[in-house]
Scaffold this active site. Structure first.
Site, PDB file in Angstrom:
ATOM      1  N   THR A 175      43.162  29.856  33.960  1.00 35.89           N
ATOM      2  CA  THR A 175      41.960  30.707  33.666  1.00 35.89           C
ATOM      3  C   THR A 175      42.503  31.963  33.678  1.00 35.89           C
ATOM      4  O   THR A 175      43.483  32.510  33.957  1.00 35.89           O
ATOM      5  CB  THR A 175      40.910  30.865  35.055  1.00 35.89           C
ATOM      6  OG1 THR A 175      41.708  31.329  35.965  1.00 35.89           O
ATOM      7  CG2 THR A 175      40.700  29.412  35.384  1.00 35.89           C
ATOM      8  N   ASP A 176      41.522  32.768  32.889  1.00 33.30           N
ATOM      9  CA  ASP A 176      41.645  34.269  33.067  1.00 33.30           C
ATOM     10  C   ASP A 176      41.242  34.628  34.559  1.00 33.30           C
ATOM     11  O   ASP A 176      40.593  33.794  35.307  1.00 33.30           O
ATOM     12  CB  ASP A 176      40.741  35.074  32.126  1.00 33.30           C
ATOM     13  CG  ASP A 176      41.071  36.700  31.949  1.00 33.30           C
ATOM     14  OD1 ASP A 176      41.830  37.280  32.719  1.00 33.30           O
ATOM     15  OD2 ASP A 176      40.669  37.075  30.908  1.00 33.30           O
ATOM     16  N   TRP A 177      41.366  35.855  34.912  1.00 33.06           N
ATOM     17  CA  TRP A 177      41.432  36.211  36.364  1.00 33.06           C
ATOM     18  C   TRP A 177      39.926  36.219  36.893  1.00 33.06           C
ATOM     19  O   TRP A 177      38.953  37.047  36.466  1.00 33.06           O
ATOM     20  CB  TRP A 177      41.872  37.632  36.611  1.00 33.06           C
ATOM     21  CG  TRP A 177      43.323  37.546  37.165  1.00 33.06           C
ATOM     22  CD1 TRP A 177      43.902  38.091  38.012  1.00 33.06           C
ATOM     23  CD2 TRP A 177      44.436  36.684  36.621  1.00 33.06           C
ATOM     24  NE1 TRP A 177      45.398  37.899  38.220  1.00 33.06           N
ATOM     25  CE2 TRP A 177      45.711  37.089  37.059  1.00 33.06           C
ATOM     26  CE3 TRP A 177      44.494  35.794  35.420  1.00 33.06           C
ATOM     27  CZ2 TRP A 177      46.800  36.309  36.877  1.00 33.06           C
ATOM     28  CZ3 TRP A 177      45.742  35.044  34.926  1.00 33.06           C
ATOM     29  CH2 TRP A 177      46.798  35.495  35.961  1.00 33.06           C
TER      30      TRP A 177
ATOM     31  N   ALA B 182      38.046  33.858  36.300  1.00 31.13           N
ATOM     32  CA  ALA B 182      37.111  33.065  35.250  1.00 31.13           C
ATOM     33  C   ALA B 182      36.789  31.519  35.499  1.00 31.13           C
ATOM     34  O   ALA B 182      36.073  30.876  34.715  1.00 31.13           O
ATOM     35  CB  ALA B 182      37.716  33.113  33.904  1.00 31.13           C
TER      36      ALA B 182
END
Ligand code: BGC
Length: 821
Positions: A265-267, A269
């Protein structure tokens, strides 16, 4: 570190808000029990490990944790020492290794892209790859390949282009460079993360053809180049968050493109456990909110089959195995080579320097002449943008010094004040140390008094402080807090330049109009364990006028003027206007009126509107040029090298003439939804389709010499088209040409098509008088369109026009070719 921690908590807070939004809007969630795609085994080593790992150990590999020996990098995944699985350290980012230690601050990716040179992108990747490993990292959170769709997007400097072909060529080469140094690359942010406003919740509605022709080719090229990891985006795509979107994560990424690495994931997300895992997400970062205990519980109570956990573990371990991290065959970590990094940083900044305008032979400057250098970033180097592309540079010189070493007489004038001037002590009653108030460790300090202003005026108060942003002093003027904590990202992503004073103190600003007379002023400060130092400064209409007047005086007495203009962008924030911030437009007007031999150097993130353009002698676009920016800028200004860059995005004339102008549903979205209703007409495709003239077209960039193009020949090959032509340097000095091949529509397709698309390009350096035959291959894929009925590409047959030009509007040669089946 504190920055990392505070960004994390900010993002976590926002994660909460988003969870509510998801529940409210609903979404096209994949079925929780979708079948796991049968995966080929990842080889005996990986399969053997999976057989030995306990469920807890497997789960520990699927999410981030706190690094016991952090270098300040963005993420960490612990290993399983009993089985010889090492931990992973994951670092940003797109312009160099972002840890607390020094690293080479490379020019922003958009400047790299401006060189139109995949081999340079490979070397850029090699620098980051080597440094990442030298600095104890295993995974790089880069490159970013989201397309430049809106000129307002805060991360346009962190990515490459509005054109999918150019972005694809560059992302592939950069990944080869990174991974060739044994650092795992992560292409991001998959997908449709084309703006920062509401990036954690916006629902992008995009049709299949647009997605496949515009945003996805860059990601596919990254997969083809062997990227080890993919980072899922924050936003939703067609109703479902990217990090749990089966269409993106499985149907396209795995089934269509054959990706065998892992998706993180993005941070913060992640939004779900079972839905995300079964849709194809493999790793949650930077913690285990959904892929920690919640995942274990889901497996134990039958909510998800353990084979999905195995699938994600297998994908991660397979990449680790490929990089020699499981059997120790990865080469030892190299030492940093700061000199090599600096050399590439300099070369990229020169190669991407884009000369937008050059009238009356304003450039190159003559050595030894008198020059006025104006603007804050003329003396303070603007190295990199804010957010995850920010790097602690090895060093960064001042452009002023670089110009001084070449010029005769140099005068410097600030012109536009970023950090404020001392407020006269007599204005405060009682007086306090407004130029350096110390508060002892753990102590509180307060002030109750007045500020008296001699005239009604516009004031910008500038607070400089040493504490973390959350612990800055409260300053109340007439009872109103001047620097309140901003909501969400406003606080944590505040730019690479304006949010830090030259001596490293954090900075916040507030502009308001003050009436003449006395105003109450109250300050409440509470120092943390290391004490607090703060200053309260001011910029007024009067000080602004003095700064402009000083700049005008400097411009009047010099032969040439170099005026540095800035625009400070960061992840987390979009711009609201294309105009230069602050009072810079007025400064440029005043200085150019005083001396028309003014070159404006733009240290900006993306396109800028330039109502002042016609008054300037020259405009040089340098974006954020990295730690060697001063040397590169001076070298171009003085003609020691040709400005080698070309625009990778169209520059609009103003805020009302670009693809998303005056259309809130298109940008920034309405009620959480945004429609990519321009379809495939992104960037120059839109200007061509609408017949709107940009200020500067895609591909534009001047040289100090001139080029002629002739003898175009285009023929069909098995792989697409072969286009060849001659380029001749018709001027008197060596220069860089970037001829571009564009291809027109197919008469046979009943699909929406662009007027013309970039089919290929070449960057070549030619000596005065030199002629070279250039051959550009246009791939069959570029001649195809995505047919949503067939869910596949179809070749655009029939007679197609081929152009060769110096930009998407400066088309010099034209031919046509029959494209048969
Ligand atoms: C950014 C990513 C970055 C991550 C880790 C996020 O806010 O969107 O690009 O890699 O933070 O720093």
């Amino acid at each position: 570190m504190s920055d990392t921690v505070s960004r994390r908590s900010a993002l976590r807070l926002m994660g909460g808000a988003i969870a509510v939004a998801t529940a409210a809007t609903g979404g096209l969630m994949p079925p929780a029990h979708a079948e796991a795609r049968p995966e080929a085994g990842a080889g005996p080593r990986v399969e053997g490990l999976i057989a030995k790992l306990t469920l807890d150990e497997k789960i520990s590999l699927l999410h981030g944790a706190t690094d016991p020996a952090s270098l300040g990098q963005a993420g960490y995944v612990p290993g399983v020492p009993r089985l010889g699985i090492p931990p992973l350290r994951l670092t940003d980012g797109p312009a160099g290794v972002r840890v607390t230690a020094h690293a080479t601050a490379l020019p922003a990716p958009v400047l790299l892209a401006s060189a139109f040179d995949p081999s340079l992108a490979r070397r850029y990747g090699q620098v980051v790859g080597r440094e990442g490993r030298a600095l104890g990292q295993d995974v790089l959170l880069s490159p970013m390949v989201n397309l430049i769709r809106t000129p307002y997007a805060g991360r346009n400097f962190e990515t490459f282009s509005e054109d999918p072909l150019l972005a694809s060529r560059l992302v592939a080469a950069e990944i080869e460079g990174i991974q060739g140094e044994h650092l795992i690359a992560t292409v991001k942010h998959y997908a449709m993360n084309n703006q920062e406003q509401n990036r954690m919740s916006i629902d992008v509605r995009v049709d299949e053809q647009t997605m496949h022709e515009i945003e996805l080719p860059g990601f596919e090229a990254a997969i083809d180049a062997g990227t080890g990891a993919v980072m899922g985006a924050y936003n939703k795509v067609n109703g479902t968050f990217a990090c749990e979107n089966k269409t993106l994560l499985t149907d396209i990424l795995r089934d269509r493109w054959g990706f065998e690495g892992w998706v993180m994931t993005d941070w913060f997300a992640a939004h779900s456990t079972v839905a995300a895992l079964t849709a194809g997400l493999d790793m949650e970062m930077p913690d285990g909110t959904y892929f920690g205990t919640a995942l274990k519980t889901a497996v134990q109570n039958g909510g998800v089959a353990e084979r999905y956990v195995d699938r994600a573990v297998r994908r991660i371990l397979a990449v680790m195995d490929r990089f020699g991290l499981l059997d120790g065959s990865i080469p030892p970590r190299p030492a940093r080579d700061a000199a090599a990094g600096a050399a590439v940083a300099l070369e990229v900044a020169k190669a991407g320097a884009t000369l937008l305008r050059n009238e009356h032979r304003t450039l190159p400057l003559a050595r030894g002449g008198s020059v006025a250098v104006i603007g804050p970033t003329g003396s303070l180097p603007f190295v990199s943008g804010g957010g995850s592309a920010h790097v602690v540079p090895d060093h960064a010189d001042s452009p002023l010094d670089a110009i001084k070493s070449r010029a005769g007489k140099v005068t410097y004038a600030l012109g536009e004040d970023l950090f404020g001037k001392a407020i006269p002590a007599s204005a405060f009653s009682p007086a306090f140390a407004s130029e350096g108030q110390q508060v002892g460790a753990g102590k509180a300090w307060s002030y109750d008094g007045t500020l008296t202003v001699p005239d009604a005026d516009e004031w910008t108060f500038v607070l400089h402080f040493s504490s973390p942003p959350t612990a800055r002093p409260k300053v109340l003027l007439d009872g109103t807090e001047l620097f309140p904590q901003a909501a969400g990202y406003g606080e944590y992503f505040s730019g690479g330049l304006v949010s830090t004073a030259p001596d490293g103190l954090s900075v916040r600003r507030k502009t308001l109009t003050l009436a003449k007379g006395t105003h109450t002023l109250a300050i409440r400060a509470q120092a943390g364990a290391s004490g607090l130092l703060f200053r309260l400064r001011g910029i007024t209409g009067a000080t602004r006028a003095q700064d402009v007047a000083e700049a005008v005086r400097a411009a009047q007495v010099a032969r040439d003027v170099v005026l540095f203009a800035y625009e400070d962008a960061t992840e987390g924030l979009d711009r609201s206007t294309l105009a230069l911030p602050g009072h810079q437009e007025r400064l440029i007007e005043a200085v150019t009126a005083a001396n028309p031999r003014t070159t404006v150097v733009l240290n900006t993130s993306s396109s800028t509107s330039m109502p002042w353009l016609g008054r300037t002698g020259a405009v040089l676009q340098m974006y954020y040029p990295g730690q060697e920016g001063a040397a590169a800028t001076a070298a171009v200004l003085y003609g020691e090298c040709d400005p080698g860059g070309r625009l990778t995005q169209s520059f609009p004339v103003d805020d009302h003439h670009h693809p998303v102008a005056d259309n809130p549903l298109r940008y920034p979205g309405v009620d959480g939804t945004e429609e990519y209703s321009e379809g495939i007409h992104v960037g120059y495709r839109w200007y061509d389709a609408q017949g709107v003239r940009p200020l500067f077209p895609f591909g534009h960039g001047l040289s100090y010499t001139t080029f002629a193009y002739d003898h175009l020949r285009a023929c069909r090959t098995r792989r697409g088209l072969e286009v060849s032509f001659d380029v001749r340097n018709t001027g008197r000095r060596t220069g860089v040409a970037v001829p571009q091949v564009y291809v027109g529509r197919s008469p046979d397709l009943r699909l929406d098509q662009a007027v013309r698309v970039l089919g290929g390009f070449e960057r070549l350096t030619l000596r005065a008088g030199e002629r070279r035959r250039v051959t550009v291959e246009v791939a069959a894929r570029t001649l195809s369109s995505w047919d949503p009925k067939r869910h596949d590409r179809v070749l655009g047959t029939g007679r197609r026009t081929v152009w060769v030009g110096a930009s998407s509007h400066d088309l010099r040669l034209r031919a046509s070719v029959e494209v048969g089946k």
